[in-house]
Motif scaffolding. Structure first.
Motif, PDB file in Angstrom:
ATOM      1  N   ARG A 141       0.850  -1.198   0.000  1.00 13.43           N
ATOM      2  CA  ARG A 141       0.000   0.000   0.000  1.00 13.43           C
ATOM      3  C   ARG A 141       0.878   1.237   0.000  1.00 13.43           C
ATOM      4  N   CYS A 195      -4.456   7.706  -3.467  1.00  9.84           N
ATOM      5  CA  CYS A 195      -3.733   6.427  -3.489  1.00  9.84           C
ATOM      6  C   CYS A 195      -3.416   5.925  -2.086  1.00  9.84           C
ATOM      7  N   GLN A 218      -6.480   4.079  -0.769  1.00 16.20           N
ATOM      8  CA  GLN A 218      -6.832   2.827  -1.449  1.00 16.20           C
ATOM      9  C   GLN A 218      -6.575   1.615  -0.567  1.00 16.20           C
ATOM     10  N   ILE A 248      -1.889   0.475  -7.877  1.00 17.35           N
ATOM     11  CA  ILE A 248      -2.052   1.695  -7.083  1.00 17.35           C
ATOM     12  C   ILE A 248      -1.489   2.817  -7.938  1.00 17.35           C
ATOM     13  N   CYS A 256      -0.924   6.895  -8.364  1.00 12.53           N
ATOM     14  CA  CYS A 256      -0.901   8.244  -7.793  1.00 12.53           C
ATOM     15  C   CYS A 256      -0.619   9.213  -8.936  1.00 12.53           C
TER      16      CYS A 256
END
Length: 120
Positions: A72, A83, A86, A96, A98
């Protein structure tokens, strides 16, 4: 709605649930995540080790955390922090992204990169 309609609906539901299990069972497992900044690979992360990493994004540092085989974005500098909201990702089909930081964290699916589709 007759009794036959109810039986048909139950049979269709059981069949659809039964068809999901092979998809989940054959899901590829990966142990590597790739971090790209401005479309350039800057970091390869081993997902078997719980650790934190930092990469330099366009708006500042992006802190990435690995825990229990999932990854993450823990903290980053962007207007809405989308992000980092998330959460953990452990599936190769869920990147992911950004956008303000031009940073992408993608788990590799462990398949040959020349393959487009796998039919079983």
């Amino acid at each position: 709605m007759t009794k036959a309609d109810k039986i048909l609906i139950v049979c269709i539901m059981i069949l659809s649930i039964g068809l999901i299990f092979p998809l989940l069972h054959n899901a590829p497992t990966s142990k590597v995540a790739v971090v790209q900044v401005a479309n350039k690979e800057v970091l390869r992360i081993d997902l078997t080790q719980n650790k934190e990493y930092t990469v330099k994004g366009k708006l500042g540092p992006v802190h990435i955390q690995v825990k229990d085989g999932a990854v993450r974005v823990r903290q980053e500098n962007s207007p809405h922090h989308t992000c980092s909201k998330q959460g953990y990702v452990s599936n190769a089909n869920t990147p992911i992204v950004c956008l303000p930081n031009e940073t992408v964290v993608q788990i590799e699916d462990g398949q040959d990169s020349n393959e487009d589709t796998v039919i079983q």
